[in-house]
Design an enzyme around this catalytic site. Structure first.
Site, PDB file in Angstrom:
ATOM      1  N   PHE A 247       0.816  -1.232   0.000  1.00 22.40           N
ATOM      2  CA  PHE A 247       0.000   0.000   0.000  1.00 22.40           C
ATOM      3  C   PHE A 247       0.840   1.269   0.000  1.00 22.40           C
ATOM      4  CE2 PHE A 247      -2.065  -3.249   2.791  1.00 22.40           C
ATOM      5  CZ  PHE A 247      -2.918  -3.757   1.832  1.00 22.40           C
ATOM      6  N   ARG A 634      -9.787   0.944 -19.998  1.00 24.30           N
ATOM      7  CA  ARG A 634      -9.906  -0.477 -20.298  1.00 24.30           C
ATOM      8  C   ARG A 634      -9.528  -1.294 -19.068  1.00 24.30           C
ATOM      9  NH1 ARG A 634      -6.316  -2.801 -25.111  1.00 24.30           N
ATOM     10  NH2 ARG A 634      -7.493  -4.655 -25.747  1.00 24.30           N
ATOM     11  N   ASN A 637      -8.188  -7.125 -16.691  1.00 23.38           N
ATOM     12  CA  ASN A 637      -8.682  -8.380 -16.110  1.00 23.38           C
ATOM     13  C   ASN A 637      -9.744  -8.037 -15.069  1.00 23.38           C
ATOM     14  OD1 ASN A 637      -9.083 -10.649 -14.438  1.00 23.38           O
ATOM     15  ND2 ASN A 637      -7.049 -11.455 -14.945  1.00 23.38           N
ATOM     16  N   GLU A 711      -5.945   2.830  -6.778  1.00 23.12           N
ATOM     17  CA  GLU A 711      -6.178   3.931  -5.845  1.00 23.12           C
ATOM     18  C   GLU A 711      -7.516   4.608  -6.067  1.00 23.12           C
ATOM     19  OE1 GLU A 711      -2.275   5.295  -6.930  1.00 23.12           O
ATOM     20  OE2 GLU A 711      -1.767   5.494  -4.809  1.00 23.12           O
TER      21      GLU A 711
END
Ligand code: MOS
Length: 746
Positions: A247, A634, A637, A711
């Site tokens: 993170f 886009r 996945n 984020e």
């Protein structure tokens, strides 16, 4: 030559490293045990400011298994050559560990004990007596002794972030506004607390240092260790194939890495050093505590006439950490008069560091709560308020957005959430005895791209090796990059091997900032296209090839085969082309052209809808539902992206209701430096989390059209929850985390 894509991109394929992870085959830094390895344990300062007056290491040296005790009294003087990576604060200097008797903050490493076993090292470290001359530190941004400073602008840092900025006349517009809100929002310090602790195994051979070290940025760790030890970069090798969550806390290289390397050099053996959970609250960065004033002025029909956003935040004495906390207030909504101001407050604590959407996550909390307050003051639905202030261009720069789907996100989210059934009156919705609140907030995060290199290598067996020195701290970079390569080459995924996490691989930017797909993915795509072109050239030059002598512009790669355009013959596979002449390798560099960077404003956008329940008696808050909708370009996945968004939303719930590092005002000691009192959401704290990705085509942002999602999925979560808590209770808490006691107060 042209390439046609098989549809691997966009498929919800499972993680290529999933089996390794669930079977324990994925090795993390602390698992790279070396022969003859010793163990180092850090001794942390127990005062907040002052100096060390004595260290009594003789009795400790006599304890079983102890090999050495290293402190400023006997530590080697390290080169600490000037070096700043892109993730280092532009102003100030990193902590020089064990180089003097000064204690700058509570928990600073003041000695390291090395022994033949972890038990022996821990026992000896606990027994080490250190005396101090302590003085009273400034640990609180409200301490009257603290001063607010303007972050110094340097070429090395983002000047826009540091600067006060304005357009129009925000203060007079606010004064003249018929409807206004003006409030101060506080957010607590947070620590990252990933599952995997910081860990380094260090080994020297001759003058060469090898590190197995938890890192989001192995290239930077290599460069920094070279500078600290005054050796050439080629003499430092950093390895980190897996990261157990980070993170942002493993972007920089913190003092424990240096200590492990110092210890290993001093005793002439490999050394392992793992931080304790408690030590992870001392020197590995944190999201700074912030205080923000947001004032909004509007016409009676809800058109913004003034936005004022003033922030101040803690930093350390020795480095100026700052982040883009006020940036979004300049472009998120249309407004002619905007003024932002940002100050940092040096305190006697360690330096903050990026933590998941650094700046935006804090700034959005203040701005999006203020927008909710304005909607209430105007008696306008909060979604309608945003609709009335939707800008046509980025008004901070005058540039068009490469794409912007904020209103579509709000509309789809409202539909999925059932927003039309909301009674706007606070305290009006109930489920049995529980108060129900519905809140909304928006999210935005820059869609950045950093320069990256990549290598693609076609192998004689028809497989391809891809190499980049990036990391995978959890988003699924191994998998998504394999998809990009397979898609570009027209190969099935199992023919692609992707190697990351080694400093000797092609240079990558930090694995953070939600820019890995844009940066590394674009470089991999470029390397794959380049290696295809190389392979075509080899085929054309090969007398035995059916494509011998063919004009290259007539050839195309389709489904992993090189053919003459619109030829139905089988053509040649990569294996045929590579043949026995050896692998074909191409290296590519990719970056955003200044032309695009200077012409467009590029951000992801989204919206969060939150449902909370509040117990009317004991005032416990639960987040029952979150709906997140994203316009993020886009989606490479959807399975991995959804997983990232779940993580972001969970992080946002923690930020809204739980996470808070509390410092002892006497010495700056983080009093809840353990998972019992530093609260993060657990399974029982999480209700329904829904993720939707808009179909958004952005051909400007990068060749893949991916804006990044990591984020974007936390910014805006906390204000949506805070707004829902207001809606449930009628009480506007302007402090995060929102705790029971905030809601009990009259
Ligand atoms: Mo991050 S704060 O992009 O690791």
């Amino acid at each position: 030559m042209s390439t046609s894509n098989s549809p691997v991109i966009g498929q919800p394929v499972p993680r290529v490293d999933g089996r390794l992870k669930v079977t324990g085959g994925a090795r993390y830094a602390a698992e790279f045990n070396q022969p003859n390895q010793a163990y180092a344990v850090i001794v942390s300062a127990t005062i907040g400011l002052g100096r060390i007056t004595s260290i009594d290491s003789a009795p400790v040296m006599r304890l079983p298994g102890v090999l050495t005790v290293i402190s400023h009294l006997n530590a080697p003087r390290l080169a600490y050559q000037p070096y700043k990576g892109v993730i280092d604060p532009g102003v100030g200097e990193r902590l020089h560990v064990l180089q003097d008797d000064q204690v700058r903050f509570f928990g600073q490493p003041v000695a390291v004990v090395v022994a033949d076993s972890l038990d022996h090292a821990e026992r000896a470290a606990a027994a080490l007596r250190i005396r101090y001359a302590a003085s009273r530190p400034v640990t609180d941004i409200h301490d009257p002794r603290a001063e607010q400073v303007i972050a110094t602008q340097t070429a090395a840092v983002n000047a826009r972030v540091a600067a006060d900025r304005k357009r129009g006349k925000a203060d007079s517009a606010l004064a003249a506004a018929p409807v206004k809100v003006d409030a101060v929002y506080e957010m607590a310090r947070e620590n990252h607390n990933p599952m995997e602790p910081h860990a380094t195994v260090a080994a020297w051979r001759g003058g060469k240092l090898t590190l197995w070290s938890k890192s989001q940025y192995v290239g930077n760790e290599q460069a920094e260790m070279a500078a600290i030890f005054g050796i050439a970069r080629e003499n430092v090798q950093v390895n980190c194939p897996f990261v157990g969550g980070a993170f942002g806390t493993s972007l920089r290289t913190w003092p424990h890495v240096t200590l492990a390397a110092v210890a290993a050099r001093e005793i002439g053996r490999p050394v392992k050093l793992v931080l304790t959970r408690r030590q992870m609250s001392f020197t590995t960065g944190h999201r700074p505590r912030t205080e923000q004033r947001v004032a909004l002025g509007a016409t009676a029909d809800g058109k913004l006439t003034s936005i004022i956003h003033e922030a101040f935040a803690e930093t350390s004495r020795y480095e100026q950490f700052f982040e883009g906390i006020t940036n979004q207030s300049e472009f998120l909504y249309s407004c002619p008069n905007v003024r932002t101001r940002y100050r940092i407050v040096p305190t006697d604590t360690s330096t903050p560091t990026p933590m998941r959407a650094p700046g935006e996550a804090s700034g959005a909390y203040a701005l999006e709560c203020a927008m909710d307050e304005l909607a209430v003051a105007l008696n306008i639905d909060p979604i309608e308020l945003r609709r009335r202030n939707e800008p046509k261009v980025d008004e901070s720069s005058g540039r068009p957005f490469s794409s912007r789907s904020l209103l579509q996100c709000l509309d789809l989210g409202a539909e999925r959430f059932g927003w039309s059934r909301r009674d706007p009156a606070p305290g009006s919705m109930r489920d049995g005895r529980l108060l129900i609140g519905w809140g909304v907030a928006t999210t935005t995060r820059s869609a950045a791209q950093a320069p990256s290199d990549a290598i693609a290598r076609l192998m004689p067996d028809g497989t391809v090796e891809i190499e980049v020195a990036t990391a995978d701290m959890g988003p699924g970079t191994y998998t998504s990059m394999t998809q990009v390569a397979a898609d570009t080459l027209g190969l099935p995924m199992d023919r692609v091997r992707f190697t990351l996490g080694r400093s000797d691989l092609p240079t990558a930017p930090s694995h953070g900032g939600s820019w890995t797909m844009a940066s590394v993915g674009t470089a991999i795509r470029a390397a794959c296209l380049a290696v295809q072109a190389e392979a075509a050239k080899r085929a054309i030059a090969d007398r035995r090839s059916p494509l011998y002598g063919a004009p290259i512009e007539q050839l195309e790669w389709t489904e992993g085969r090189l053919r003459r355009r619109s030829d139905t013959e089988a053509g040649e596979t990569y294996r045929d082309v590579v043949g026995n002449q050896g692998p074909i390798q191409s290296k590519a560099s990719a970056s955003r052209s200044p032309d695009i960077a200077n012409k467009f404003s590029m951000y992801g956008f989204g919206a969060f809808f939150a449902e909370v329940s509040v117990d009317p008696d004991v005032r416990t808050v639960r987040v029952r539902r979150l709906v997140g909708v994203y316009g993020a370009g886009r989606i490479i996945n959807p399975r991995l992206a959804t997983s990232q968004c779940i993580g972001g939303m969970v992080g946002g719930i923690g930020q809204a209701l739980m996470e808070r590092t509390v410092l002892d005002p006497r010495n700056g000691r983080p009093v809840n430096a353990h998972m019992a009192d530093y609260l993060v959401p657990v399974n029982l704290d999480i209700g329904s989390l829904e993720t939707h990705f808009l179909e958004e085509q952005d051909s400007i942002v990068n060749p893949l059209g991916a804006k990044g999602i990591g984020e974007l999925s936390i910014v805006g979560v906390a204000p949506a929850i805070a707004n829902a808590v207001y809606h449930a209770t009628g009480k506007r808490v302007r402090e995060l985390p929102i705790r029971i006691e905030n809601l009990l107060e009259a």
